[in-house]
Design an enzyme around this catalytic site. Structure first.
Site, short mmCIF file in Angstrom:
data_model
loop_
_atom_site.label_atom_id
_atom_site.label_comp_id
_atom_site.label_asym_id
_atom_site.label_seq_id
_atom_site.Cartn_x
_atom_site.Cartn_y
_atom_site.Cartn_z
N ALA A 119 0.85 -1.20 0.00
CA ALA A 119 0.00 0.00 0.00
C ALA A 119 0.88 1.24 0.00
O ALA A 119 1.32 1.72 1.05
CB ALA A 119 -0.93 0.00 1.21
N GLY A 120 1.18 1.73 -1.20
CA GLY A 120 2.01 2.93 -1.35
C GLY A 120 1.13 4.08 -1.81
O GLY A 120 0.51 4.77 -1.00
N SER A 121 1.02 4.24 -3.15
CA SER A 121 0.15 5.30 -3.68
C SER A 121 -1.28 5.10 -3.20
O SER A 121 -1.99 6.06 -2.89
CB SER A 121 0.19 5.29 -5.21
N ARG A 258 37.05 26.45 -13.76
CA ARG A 258 37.46 25.45 -14.75
C ARG A 258 37.73 26.12 -16.10
O ARG A 258 36.85 26.79 -16.66
CB ARG A 258 36.35 24.41 -14.90
N GLY A 331 33.12 15.46 -16.62
CA GLY A 331 33.48 14.16 -16.04
C GLY A 331 33.65 14.23 -14.54
O GLY A 331 33.32 13.28 -13.81
N GLU A 354 6.11 11.10 0.06
CA GLU A 354 4.91 11.89 0.39
C GLU A 354 3.98 11.97 -0.83
O GLU A 354 3.34 12.98 -1.09
CB GLU A 354 5.27 13.28 0.95
C1 FAD Z 1 13.41 6.72 1.10
C2 FAD Z 1 11.94 6.67 1.34
C3 FAD Z 1 11.42 7.20 2.51
C4 FAD Z 1 10.04 7.12 2.76
N1 FAD Z 1 9.54 7.58 3.96
C5 FAD Z 1 8.26 7.31 4.30
C6 FAD Z 1 7.78 7.57 5.61
O1 FAD Z 1 8.50 8.09 6.48
N2 FAD Z 1 6.50 7.22 5.92
C7 FAD Z 1 5.66 6.63 5.01
O2 FAD Z 1 4.52 6.36 5.37
N3 FAD Z 1 6.09 6.39 3.75
C8 FAD Z 1 7.36 6.69 3.37
N4 FAD Z 1 7.82 6.40 2.10
C9 FAD Z 1 6.91 5.75 1.15
C10 FAD Z 1 6.56 6.60 -0.06
O3 FAD Z 1 5.66 7.60 0.30
C11 FAD Z 1 6.03 5.64 -1.15
O4 FAD Z 1 7.15 4.93 -1.64
C12 FAD Z 1 5.32 6.36 -2.25
O5 FAD Z 1 4.09 6.88 -1.79
C13 FAD Z 1 5.05 5.47 -3.46
O6 FAD Z 1 4.51 4.24 -3.07
P1 FAD Z 1 5.15 2.90 -3.68
O7 FAD Z 1 6.61 2.97 -3.45
O8 FAD Z 1 4.40 1.74 -3.14
O9 FAD Z 1 4.91 3.01 -5.24
P2 FAD Z 1 3.57 2.53 -6.10
O10 FAD Z 1 2.39 3.07 -5.40
O11 FAD Z 1 3.69 1.03 -6.20
O12 FAD Z 1 3.81 3.22 -7.44
C14 FAD Z 1 4.56 2.65 -8.51
C15 FAD Z 1 4.44 3.60 -9.71
O13 FAD Z 1 3.07 3.67 -10.14
C16 FAD Z 1 2.63 5.01 -10.16
N5 FAD Z 1 1.22 5.07 -9.80
C17 FAD Z 1 0.59 4.45 -8.77
N6 FAD Z 1 -0.71 4.75 -8.76
C18 FAD Z 1 -0.92 5.59 -9.81
C19 FAD Z 1 -2.07 6.23 -10.36
N7 FAD Z 1 -3.29 6.11 -9.79
N8 FAD Z 1 -1.92 7.01 -11.46
C20 FAD Z 1 -0.68 7.15 -12.02
N9 FAD Z 1 0.43 6.57 -11.56
C21 FAD Z 1 0.31 5.79 -10.47
C22 FAD Z 1 3.49 5.73 -9.14
O14 FAD Z 1 3.54 7.13 -9.38
C23 FAD Z 1 4.83 5.06 -9.38
O15 FAD Z 1 5.48 5.63 -10.47
C24 FAD Z 1 9.18 6.52 1.81
C25 FAD Z 1 9.71 6.01 0.62
C26 FAD Z 1 11.06 6.05 0.39
C27 FAD Z 1 11.61 5.42 -0.87
#
Ligand code: FAD
Length: 369
Positions: A119-121, A258, A331, A354
């Site tokens: 559960a990301g996006s 440079r 470079g 975020e």
């Molecule tokens: C270094 C780091 C620190 C972080 N810190 C925190 C934190 O402190 N707390 C926390 O809760 N989270 C944190 N995150 C999580 C971060 O917010 C998520 O990685 C981000 O929201 C994306 O989720 P995902 O990685 O699952 O990507 P996905 O949701 O799997 O997305 C994969 C791709 O699909 C695209 N995509 C997905 N849905 C759609 C849509 N509806 N339309 C168009 N494109 C879409 C995305 O833009 C992306 O390009 C962190 C992440 C990283 C890498």
């Protein structure tokens, strides 16, 4: 005055360690000590809880200036705000007193736990559960990508309390403490950039949390989480501005020194046009970010659009500007002997966390001014 004093501190106490922090992927302890020593680690905490009471714009300036020398270190003030803002926005008076004061005094840091492995996006698809049991809730689940996990003492955790309702009143927010039984952390992620900022999983294994540690009423957690991001996306924009400014400043100095074809490469119009474009994009991003910060401070109705727009625009600008800074060093820019490749790697994350910049565009489209 604030910018000048943070810049002086950042250059003296944080910049000298930035390359080593990146190279060894270690926590920037020197930065934490310097920021706490100058009361800059969590400037957003109101004075009534012992904080500096900085407004949204002042918080942006602090994060910008720290990020200008070390993006990893800028995640200390930025994530302290991200983690604690749910308590400030929706928490009870008792929760504020209990958790904001140690944060303000530099005795504790705060993290924000929304994302999960699946559960990301689509953060509303989270699986972490909180089940009421007498006077407490029992939490089970895995939070992923948690910035400052293991270092922070406090964690704002979003969990499902009603699987039927989910984002429509079925998700609640809780303060979880590092020392709560059943809390543990995964191995640090091996990342492209912000290597000094620890990113780890947080495991919740039958973690029993008193009901008073719920932030706001049951079912309001998702709304609080989203409202928090409206405000804190502006701090990610600030981080992007700082990284880009650091790269531009470095490239500006380099092209004066440079020499090729018998003169400084900065004398060539092709180079000057690149610098002009970089400075133009950066200033446009800065103006949008400051306009968004003013809306955050006033809680304006168009904050959601402005927060997303500032984060999206500033992070895209930072990616372009840092990439061009590497180009301007030729470079040498491609090596770790110069800081611009680190800045380019660090800039990338600002387009992802975020909410990715695709997600920001969804948010903007739904909230057109
Ligand atoms: C270094 C780091 C620190 C972080 N810190 C925190 C934190 O402190 N707390 C926390 O809760 N989270 C944190 N995150 C999580 C971060 O917010 C998520 O990685 C981000 O929201 C994306 O989720 P995902 O990685 O699952 O990507 P996905 O949701 O799997 O997305 C994969 C791709 O699909 C695209 N995509 C997905 N849905 C759609 C849509 N509806 N339309 C168009 N494109 C879409 C995305 O833009 C992306 O390009 C962190 C992440 C990283 C890498």
């Amino acid at each position: 005055m604030l910018r000048e004093s943070v810049r002086a501190l950042a250059e003296a106490k944080i910049a000298p360690h930035a390359a080593d922090v990146d190279e060894r992927a270690r926590f920037p302890q020197e930065a934490l000590d310097a920021l706490v020593g100058s009361d800059l680690h969590a400037v957003h905490v109101p004075e009534e809880f012992g904080g500096a009471g900085a407004d949204a714009l002042a918080t942006v300036v602090v994060i910008e200036e720290v990020a200008r020398v070390c993006a990893s270190s800028s995640l200390i003030p930025a994530v302290n705000k991200l983690g604690s803002l749910p308590v400030m926005l929706s928490g009870s008076a008792e929760l504020k007193e209990r958790y904001l004061r140690p944060l303000a005094e530099g005795r504790a840091m705060f993290s924000y736990c929304l994302s999960e492995p699946d559960a990301g996006s689509d953060a509303g698809g989270m699986k972490t559960r909180a089940v009421r049991d007498g006077d407490s809730y029992v939490l089970n689940g895995v939070k992923r990508w948690i910035t400052n996990a293991g270092v922070s003492d406090y964690y704002t955790v979003m969990a499902v309390t009603d699987p039927e309702k989910r984002t429509r009143g079925g998700i609640s927010a809780f303060v979880v403490e590092k020392g709560d039984e059943g809390v543990s952390f995964g191995a640090p992620e091996k990342k492209l950039g912000i290597k000094g900022s620890p990113t780890r999983e947080v495991y919740l294994d039958n973690v029993r949390v008193p009901a008073e540690r719920m932030i706001g009423a049951e079912g309001t957690g998702f709304a609080t989480a989203m409202r928090t991001l409206d405000h804190t996306r502006i701090t990610i924009a600030a981080q992007a501005l700082g990284i880009a400014q650091g790269a531009l400043d470095y490239a500006k100095g380099y092209v004066r020194e440079r020499k090729q074809f018998g003169k400084p490469v900065g004398d060539f119009q092709g180079v000057q046009f690149m610098l002009a474009d970089m400075a133009m994009k950066l200033e446009a991003a800065r103006q949008l970010t400051y306009a968004a910060a003013a809306r955050s401070q006033r809680e304006d109705g168009d904050l959601t659009f402005f927060g997303a727009a500032a984060k999206c625009y500033a992070s895209d600008a930072a990616m372009e500007i840092t990439t061009d800074a590497v180009q301007l060093l030729g470079g040498y820019g491609f090596t770790r002997d110069y800081p611009v490749e680190r800045m380019m790697r660090d800039a990338k994350i600002t387009q992802i966390y975020e909410g990715t910049n695709q997600v920001q565009r969804i948010v903007m489209a739904r909230n057109l001014p």
